[in-house]
Scaffold this active site. Sequence first.
Site, PDB file in Angstrom:
ATOM      1  N   ARG A 194      -9.834   0.692   8.886  1.00  0.00           N
ATOM      2  CA  ARG A 194      -9.481  -0.717   9.051  1.00  0.00           C
ATOM      3  C   ARG A 194     -10.637  -1.477   9.698  1.00  0.00           C
ATOM      4  O   ARG A 194     -10.606  -2.697   9.760  1.00  0.00           O
ATOM      5  CB  ARG A 194      -8.286  -0.864  10.011  1.00  0.00           C
ATOM      6  CG  ARG A 194      -6.953  -0.409   9.487  1.00  0.00           C
ATOM      7  CD  ARG A 194      -6.085  -1.592   9.087  1.00  0.00           C
ATOM      8  NE  ARG A 194      -4.767  -1.691   9.665  1.00  0.00           N
ATOM      9  CZ  ARG A 194      -3.721  -0.933   9.417  1.00  0.00           C
ATOM     10  NH1 ARG A 194      -3.839   0.115   8.659  1.00  0.00           N
ATOM     11  NH2 ARG A 194      -2.553  -1.199   9.938  1.00  0.00           N
ATOM     12  N   ARG A 209      11.268  -2.417  11.329  1.00  0.00           N
ATOM     13  CA  ARG A 209      10.213  -1.834  12.173  1.00  0.00           C
ATOM     14  C   ARG A 209       9.880  -2.815  13.289  1.00  0.00           C
ATOM     15  O   ARG A 209       9.839  -4.013  13.071  1.00  0.00           O
ATOM     16  CB  ARG A 209       8.960  -1.586  11.329  1.00  0.00           C
ATOM     17  CG  ARG A 209       8.841  -0.150  10.862  1.00  0.00           C
ATOM     18  CD  ARG A 209       7.776   0.017   9.815  1.00  0.00           C
ATOM     19  NE  ARG A 209       6.494  -0.583  10.173  1.00  0.00           N
ATOM     20  CZ  ARG A 209       5.403  -0.517   9.411  1.00  0.00           C
ATOM     21  NH1 ARG A 209       5.445   0.122   8.259  1.00  0.00           N
ATOM     22  NH2 ARG A 209       4.277  -1.081   9.783  1.00  0.00           N
ATOM     23  N   ARG A 248      -1.174  -9.470  13.116  1.00  0.00           N
ATOM     24  CA  ARG A 248      -1.778  -8.376  12.339  1.00  0.00           C
ATOM     25  C   ARG A 248      -2.616  -8.916  11.187  1.00  0.00           C
ATOM     26  O   ARG A 248      -3.685  -8.378  10.866  1.00  0.00           O
ATOM     27  CB  ARG A 248      -0.695  -7.432  11.824  1.00  0.00           C
ATOM     28  CG  ARG A 248      -0.095  -6.577  12.937  1.00  0.00           C
ATOM     29  CD  ARG A 248       1.231  -5.991  12.531  1.00  0.00           C
ATOM     30  NE  ARG A 248       1.090  -4.932  11.536  1.00  0.00           N
ATOM     31  CZ  ARG A 248       2.100  -4.512  10.772  1.00  0.00           C
ATOM     32  NH1 ARG A 248       3.293  -5.065  10.863  1.00  0.00           N
ATOM     33  NH2 ARG A 248       1.906  -3.537   9.916  1.00  0.00           N
ATOM     34  N   LYS A 299       0.836  -1.210   0.000  1.00  0.00           N
ATOM     35  CA  LYS A 299       0.000   0.000   0.000  1.00  0.00           C
ATOM     36  C   LYS A 299       0.870   1.258   0.000  1.00  0.00           C
ATOM     37  O   LYS A 299       0.598   2.196  -0.731  1.00  0.00           O
ATOM     38  CB  LYS A 299      -0.929   0.035   1.225  1.00  0.00           C
ATOM     39  CG  LYS A 299      -1.987  -1.036   1.250  1.00  0.00           C
ATOM     40  CD  LYS A 299      -3.046  -0.742   2.306  1.00  0.00           C
ATOM     41  CE  LYS A 299      -2.475  -0.605   3.700  1.00  0.00           C
ATOM     42  NZ  LYS A 299      -1.943  -1.873   4.261  1.00  0.00           N
ATOM     43  N   ARG A 348      11.439  -6.899   5.402  1.00  0.00           N
ATOM     44  CA  ARG A 348      11.337  -5.465   5.097  1.00  0.00           C
ATOM     45  C   ARG A 348      12.292  -4.644   5.979  1.00  0.00           C
ATOM     46  O   ARG A 348      12.406  -4.894   7.178  1.00  0.00           O
ATOM     47  CB  ARG A 348       9.884  -5.027   5.348  1.00  0.00           C
ATOM     48  CG  ARG A 348       9.574  -3.608   4.944  1.00  0.00           C
ATOM     49  CD  ARG A 348       8.118  -3.413   4.704  1.00  0.00           C
ATOM     50  NE  ARG A 348       7.271  -3.559   5.889  1.00  0.00           N
ATOM     51  CZ  ARG A 348       5.961  -3.356   5.876  1.00  0.00           C
ATOM     52  NH1 ARG A 348       5.357  -3.014   4.763  1.00  0.00           N
ATOM     53  NH2 ARG A 348       5.254  -3.507   6.973  1.00  0.00           N
TER      54      ARG A 348
HETATM   55  P1  AMP Z   1       0.553   0.316   9.157  1.00  0.00           P
HETATM   56  O1  AMP Z   1       1.783   1.139   8.998  1.00  0.00           O
HETATM   57  O2  AMP Z   1      -0.593   0.803   8.344  1.00  0.00           O
HETATM   58  O3  AMP Z   1       0.816  -1.149   8.980  1.00  0.00           O
HETATM   59  O4  AMP Z   1       0.075   0.497  10.699  1.00  0.00           O
HETATM   60  C1  AMP Z   1       0.925   0.139  11.769  1.00  0.00           C
HETATM   61  C2  AMP Z   1       0.102   0.002  13.044  1.00  0.00           C
HETATM   62  O5  AMP Z   1      -0.552   1.258  13.358  1.00  0.00           O
HETATM   63  C3  AMP Z   1      -1.045  -1.015  13.000  1.00  0.00           C
HETATM   64  O6  AMP Z   1      -0.616  -2.330  13.253  1.00  0.00           O
HETATM   65  C4  AMP Z   1      -1.961  -0.481  14.105  1.00  0.00           C
HETATM   66  O7  AMP Z   1      -1.437  -0.796  15.393  1.00  0.00           O
HETATM   67  C5  AMP Z   1      -1.842   1.032  13.909  1.00  0.00           C
HETATM   68  N1  AMP Z   1      -2.870   1.533  12.952  1.00  0.00           N
HETATM   69  C6  AMP Z   1      -2.649   2.064  11.717  1.00  0.00           C
HETATM   70  N2  AMP Z   1      -3.802   2.399  11.121  1.00  0.00           N
HETATM   71  C7  AMP Z   1      -4.794   2.050  11.976  1.00  0.00           C
HETATM   72  C8  AMP Z   1      -6.212   2.107  11.915  1.00  0.00           C
HETATM   73  N3  AMP Z   1      -6.870   2.585  10.839  1.00  0.00           N
HETATM   74  N4  AMP Z   1      -6.920   1.659  12.997  1.00  0.00           N
HETATM   75  C9  AMP Z   1      -6.288   1.189  14.082  1.00  0.00           C
HETATM   76  N5  AMP Z   1      -4.949   1.074  14.195  1.00  0.00           N
HETATM   77  C10 AMP Z   1      -4.192   1.498  13.161  1.00  0.00           C
END
Ligand code: AMP
Length: 208
Positions: free
Chosen positions: A88, A155, A166, A13, A127
Site C-alpha cells: 500500500r 466491519r 482510508r 479486491k 457492506r
Molecule cells: P483491508 O481489509 O485491505 O481494507 O485492510 C484493513 C486495514 O488493515 C487497513 O485500513 C489498514 O489499517 C490495515 N492494512 C491492511 N493492509 C495494509 C498494508 N499493506 N499496510 C498497512 N496497513 C494495512
Amino acid sequence: MRIILVGPPGAGKGTQAARLVDHFRLPHISSGDMFRSAIEAGTELGKTAKGYMDRGDLVPDDVTIGMIMERINQPDCAAGFMLDGFPRTLPQAEALQESLASAGISLNAVVLIEVPDSEIIRRVVGRRLDPQTGQIYHINFNPPPVEIADRVIQREDDTEVTCRSRLQKYHSETAAILSFYDDLGLLRRVDGNCSPDDVARSVIRALS
Ligand code: AMP
C-alpha cells in the site's frame, strides 16, 4: 504466477481475488484478513495492528512488511501468489521488489481496479460480513438471505468517517506505488465500476 491486486478499500479486491484464486489456483494473501485474524487470535501482531485499523490508519511498514514476507516464504507460495491489500506504500513495494529479486523471481502483473470515490463510499457503508462464512453482502445491492440477516455484521472500519479517511490515505500513499509499478511496465488498469462478472472478465483479460 505472481499477481498484486491494487485498489481503494471497497473496490472489490476481495471479490475479484476469490475468483482469480479459483481461476489460477493461487494462494490468496490479504494483509487486511491477516491483521483481522491476528486481532481475533489476540496475538501481539493483532494488538499492534488494532489501534491503527480502528482509526483507519495504515499499520506501520515494518510490521506489515515482516508479516507479508514471512507469509510469501511459506511453501504454498513457491509457485506463485496473489497479494491483496499489499503493498500500500512505496517502502512496502520496494521491500517486496527487493525480496523477490534476491530470490531470483519477479512479479507478473499489478492489477489496479479503478472505482470513483463516491461509488466506494456507497459500497463500503452498506457492506456487511457474515462472520460464520466470510461471505460479503451489501444492504442494497446484494442483501443477505433472511435466515442469516441477524448475524451479519458491519466491519468496525466500514463507517463513512473511517472510509473517507482510508480513501484519503489511499490516494496520498498508494499513488506512489502506481507509478513505481508503471515504470516497471507491470501496471494493468481495469474499470471496477461495473458488475463483479464484468470486472472479473477484464482482470483475466488484463492478465492473459
Ligand atoms: P483491508 O481489509 O485491505 O481494507 O485492510 C484493513 C486495514 O488493515 C487497513 O485500513 C489498514 O489499517 C490495515 N492494512 C491492511 N493492509 C495494509 C498494508 N499493506 N499496510 C498497512 N496497513 C494495512
